[in-house]
Design an enzyme around this catalytic site. Structure first.
Site, PDB file in Angstrom:
ATOM      1  N   TRP A 101       0.809  -1.214   0.000  1.00 39.41           N
ATOM      2  CA  TRP A 101       0.000   0.000   0.000  1.00 39.41           C
ATOM      3  C   TRP A 101       0.848   1.272   0.000  1.00 39.41           C
ATOM      4  O   TRP A 101       0.566   2.211  -0.726  1.00 39.41           O
ATOM      5  CB  TRP A 101      -0.997  -0.005   1.158  1.00 39.41           C
ATOM      6  CG  TRP A 101      -2.035  -1.049   0.932  1.00 39.41           C
ATOM      7  CD1 TRP A 101      -2.265  -2.172   1.688  1.00 39.41           C
ATOM      8  CD2 TRP A 101      -2.996  -1.124  -0.150  1.00 39.41           C
ATOM      9  NE1 TRP A 101      -3.290  -2.915   1.150  1.00 39.41           N
ATOM     10  CE2 TRP A 101      -3.761  -2.297   0.030  1.00 39.41           C
ATOM     11  CE3 TRP A 101      -3.268  -0.314  -1.248  1.00 39.41           C
ATOM     12  CZ2 TRP A 101      -4.783  -2.671  -0.851  1.00 39.41           C
ATOM     13  CZ3 TRP A 101      -4.284  -0.679  -2.129  1.00 39.41           C
ATOM     14  CH2 TRP A 101      -5.024  -1.844  -1.918  1.00 39.41           C
ATOM     15  N   ASP A 171      -1.599   6.731   5.985  1.00 31.79           N
ATOM     16  CA  ASP A 171      -2.717   5.897   5.543  1.00 31.79           C
ATOM     17  C   ASP A 171      -2.992   4.904   6.675  1.00 31.79           C
ATOM     18  O   ASP A 171      -2.169   4.036   6.955  1.00 31.79           O
ATOM     19  CB  ASP A 171      -2.299   5.165   4.256  1.00 31.79           C
ATOM     20  CG  ASP A 171      -3.324   4.119   3.801  1.00 31.79           C
ATOM     21  OD1 ASP A 171      -4.366   3.940   4.476  1.00 31.79           O
ATOM     22  OD2 ASP A 171      -3.072   3.478   2.763  1.00 31.79           O
ATOM     23  N   LYS A 195     -12.348  -1.457   6.055  1.00 34.59           N
ATOM     24  CA  LYS A 195     -11.593  -2.438   6.828  1.00 34.59           C
ATOM     25  C   LYS A 195     -12.118  -2.472   8.263  1.00 34.59           C
ATOM     26  O   LYS A 195     -12.530  -3.497   8.760  1.00 34.59           O
ATOM     27  CB  LYS A 195     -10.097  -2.100   6.825  1.00 34.59           C
ATOM     28  CG  LYS A 195      -9.517  -1.785   5.452  1.00 34.59           C
ATOM     29  CD  LYS A 195      -9.277  -3.021   4.599  1.00 34.59           C
ATOM     30  CE  LYS A 195      -9.161  -2.735   3.107  1.00 34.59           C
ATOM     31  NZ  LYS A 195      -7.985  -1.988   2.692  1.00 34.59           N
TER      32      LYS A 195
HETATM   33  C1  LIG Z   1      -7.419  -1.462   1.372  1.00 34.42           C
HETATM   34  C2  LIG Z   1      -6.354  -0.473   1.517  1.00 34.42           C
HETATM   35  C3  LIG Z   1      -6.190   0.592   0.602  1.00 34.42           C
HETATM   36  C4  LIG Z   1      -7.035   0.746  -0.644  1.00 34.42           C
HETATM   37  O1  LIG Z   1      -8.321   1.063  -0.363  1.00 34.42           O
HETATM   38  P1  LIG Z   1      -9.408   1.324  -1.516  1.00 34.42           P
HETATM   39  O2  LIG Z   1     -10.532   1.886  -0.736  1.00 34.42           O
HETATM   40  O3  LIG Z   1      -9.706  -0.005  -2.137  1.00 34.42           O
HETATM   41  O4  LIG Z   1      -8.845   2.276  -2.487  1.00 34.42           O
HETATM   42  C5  LIG Z   1      -5.188   1.507   0.851  1.00 34.42           C
HETATM   43  N1  LIG Z   1      -4.396   1.402   1.912  1.00 34.42           N
HETATM   44  C6  LIG Z   1      -4.511   0.386   2.799  1.00 34.42           C
HETATM   45  C7  LIG Z   1      -3.591   0.326   3.968  1.00 34.42           C
HETATM   46  C8  LIG Z   1      -5.495  -0.583   2.629  1.00 34.42           C
HETATM   47  O5  LIG Z   1      -5.600  -1.589   3.514  1.00 34.42           O
END
Ligand SMILES: *Cc1c(COP(=O)(O)O)cnc(C)c1O
Length: 359
Positions: A101, A171, A195
């Protein structure tokens, strides 16, 4: 009978929240229409939204000089918006390439500006992190970017670097509200809600207001954070259903001990699984012990055949989502906030039994 859902995202929701959504889906609190039919410029939505933002702030004691709102586009859109706004010509940004990511975010930033790779976990196969104390932003960096929990690799920062005057951007898609976080150490925290917070569709943004002074103000409307901050996230139609569900999840978190309560549960749930791994010669964790994720436990069996068998047999026991991400293989148990304690205990028991039969 509900399945035990170990999927990495979209992922398990609190049963109470699903039932509350069901109860109010057609007729929201006796108002004669559904929340997803109501205008986002009207009282019914705004009342729910304001309460949602207030709960959100309360759960992490977010200081007043931070804007909080939700956008669409997934966490992935932020990989673009962040450099568009803050990676100005003549500046550079520091990225910590710690796995799938963070690397995707860095790849997108590289298309838009000058990226300085402060750390790259490639040699370890992205199984470890730099020590937070060793991370020093480079001279003149416009921001330092990291991913707090690599959902695919299963590594999680246990504490964060001190970046001084250089804005720290994180993030936190996959471990947000699984522990207390001191928001004032960050200039921006964001994440997809699918998540740990609700159904896919919304991304939460927490941004120190003065970041807007440093942004590129010559952007199209949606790309400009100032537009969203000024309108409390209602510049355009927000992802209403997702936000409504998040508002209920936040109340559920508050009723279950807040961020501290979530941390306690996360330690206990991941403890079940790591204990089995550590007391076995059959399972192994590829991840540096110091940075093991409490949200996404990544592990291996002695062979890929056994891993496939594990996934199949677990499914028969009602345990879903245990296959590792296609890019890394192996197995992965995601243990987000809403995963019941009993499910983690059941998985640990299944792992022991599987080892006994196949070890
Ligand atoms: C799932 C995830 C993403 C991507 O998320 P989307 O909503 O599918 O764009 C980005 N960063 C992390 C850490 C993730 O777990």
């Amino acid at each position: 009978m509900r399945k035990m859902n170990f999927a990495a995202g979209p992922s398990v929701m609190p049963l109470d929240v699903l039932e509350e959504l069901q109860k109010n889906l057609v007729d929201y609190k006796g108002k004669g229409l559904s929340m997803i039919e109501a205008s986002h410029r009207g009282g019914m939505f705004e009342e729910m939204y304001d309460e949602c933002l207030a709960d959100f702030r309360e759960l992490l004691s977010i200081p007043d000089d931070y804007d909080v709102y939700f956008l669409g586009g997934g966490a992935t859109l932020q990989f673009t918006m962040i450099p568009m706004n803050f990676l100005l010509k003549g500046t550079h940004a520091d990225y910590l390439k710690t796995g799938s990511w963070a690397n995707k975010a860095a790849d997108d930033a590289e298309k838009l500006g000058d990226v300085n790779t402060l750390f790259d976990g490639k040699d370890s196969g992205y199984t470890t992190l730099p020590e937070p104390e060793s991370v020093k932003p480079s001279e003149g960096a416009s921001y330092l970017y990291l991913c707090s929990n690599e959902t695919i690799g299963g590594i999680e920062w246990q504490s964060f670097p001190d970046t001084g005057d250089v804005p720290l951007i994180a993030d936190m898609s996959s471990d947000f509200l699984s522990r207390p976080v001191d928001v004032k150490n960050f200039a921006m925290i964001y994440g997809g809600v699918q998540k740990n917070l609700g159904p896919a569709g919304a991304v939460f943004i927490i941004m120190r207001h003065d970041m807007l002074d440093k942004r590129n103000s010559n952007l199209t409307a949606y790309m400009d954070y100032a537009k969203h901050a000024k309108n409390k996230g209602l510049y355009n139609t927000p992802p209403v259903f997702s936000i409504w569900a998040v508002s209920l999840v936040l109340k559920w978190i508050k009723a279950n001990g807040g961020a501290e309560g979530m941390l306690k549960n996360a330690i206990e749930k991941s403890g079940y699984i790591y204990d089995v791994i550590d007391s076995s010669d059959f399972y192994r964790s590829p991840v540096d012990k110091r940075y093991r994720s409490r949200m996404n436990v990544v592990f291996r069996c002695p062979s890929e055949e056994l891993e496939a068998k594990f996934v199949d047999e677990a499914k028969k026991e009602g345990m879903l989502g245990l296959k590792g991400h296609r890019s890394v293989g192996g197995l992965r148990a995601s243990l987000y906030n809403a995963l019941p304690m009993e499910d983690a205990a059941s998985l640990a028991a299944f792992m022991k039994e599987f080892e006994r039969r196949n070890g």
